[in-house]
Design an enzyme around this catalytic site. Sequence first.
Site, PDB file in Angstrom:
ATOM      1  N   ASP A  21       0.889  -1.159   0.000  1.00 51.29           N
ATOM      2  CA  ASP A  21       0.000   0.000   0.000  1.00 51.29           C
ATOM      3  C   ASP A  21       0.929   1.210   0.000  1.00 51.29           C
ATOM      4  O   ASP A  21       1.478   1.589   1.033  1.00 51.29           O
ATOM      5  CB  ASP A  21      -0.888  -0.018   1.242  1.00 51.29           C
ATOM      6  CG  ASP A  21      -1.827   1.172   1.310  1.00 51.29           C
ATOM      7  OD1 ASP A  21      -2.161   1.739   0.253  1.00 51.29           O
ATOM      8  OD2 ASP A  21      -2.228   1.540   2.432  1.00 51.29           O
ATOM      9  N   GLU A  38      -1.193  -1.400  -4.744  1.00 54.28           N
ATOM     10  CA  GLU A  38      -2.436  -0.653  -4.938  1.00 54.28           C
ATOM     11  C   GLU A  38      -2.156   0.498  -5.892  1.00 54.28           C
ATOM     12  O   GLU A  38      -1.180   1.233  -5.735  1.00 54.28           O
ATOM     13  CB  GLU A  38      -2.977  -0.116  -3.613  1.00 54.28           C
ATOM     14  CG  GLU A  38      -4.313   0.580  -3.785  1.00 54.28           C
ATOM     15  CD  GLU A  38      -4.969   0.988  -2.483  1.00 54.28           C
ATOM     16  OE1 GLU A  38      -5.810   1.897  -2.532  1.00 54.28           O
ATOM     17  OE2 GLU A  38      -4.632   0.417  -1.427  1.00 54.28           O
ATOM     18  N   ASP A  52      -2.624   0.549   7.188  1.00 56.27           N
ATOM     19  CA  ASP A  52      -1.821   0.462   5.968  1.00 56.27           C
ATOM     20  C   ASP A  52      -1.320  -0.967   5.740  1.00 56.27           C
ATOM     21  O   ASP A  52      -1.233  -1.421   4.603  1.00 56.27           O
ATOM     22  CB  ASP A  52      -0.632   1.430   6.034  1.00 56.27           C
ATOM     23  CG  ASP A  52      -1.075   2.841   6.328  1.00 56.27           C
ATOM     24  OD1 ASP A  52      -1.363   3.576   5.370  1.00 56.27           O
ATOM     25  OD2 ASP A  52      -1.160   3.201   7.518  1.00 56.27           O
TER      26      ASP A  52
END
Length: 187
Positions: free
Chosen positions: A9, A90, A162
């Site tokens: 992420d 992501e 996260d």
Amino acid sequence: MEKRILGIDPGLAILGFGTISATQRDSSSSGALSSHATNAEVITKPELTLLDFGVIQTSAGVEMGKRLCTIYEDLNILLEQSQPDLVAIEKLFFYKMGNTITVAQARGVIMLVLAQHDIPFVEFTPAQIKQALTGWGNAKKYEVQQAVAQELDLDYIPRPDDAADALAVALTAWYSRDQGSQVWGQG
């Protein structure tokens, strides 16, 4: 067959990571075939295992170049330790222009490190991740985190957020493997 997937992420202040192991078990090797299986059919069920998760943090009080160096150095160490077969990232999501630019800079460092290690990667939008884990592309963050805990058979939601998000990205890569992707040796 074991596949190690590192989910990322991206972020400048906080970069979440999570590593899973997906092992495709051949249940016929134990002599257990389902009542519907023939000798030509092999029943397989993946076993997902959480290996590691956490964050790489940089301080807002430190100049940009040094923050990017921290991400570079820590990500190199992380790749050496986790030895992933695939990295799932992501895709960039636009919040505010200032935030988007700094995340894009961190993503550039991530791409550089992956290229240096010759590790393939896949990318997923937030909606694709939500869809893969909950069946709904507009799921709430907490619903995705609950799905991560459930899929990895955990009695807790990984923290910080996260890291849970990074695990969600890794799981999405595993669930997307049947889409003919070159990184899985298909198509």
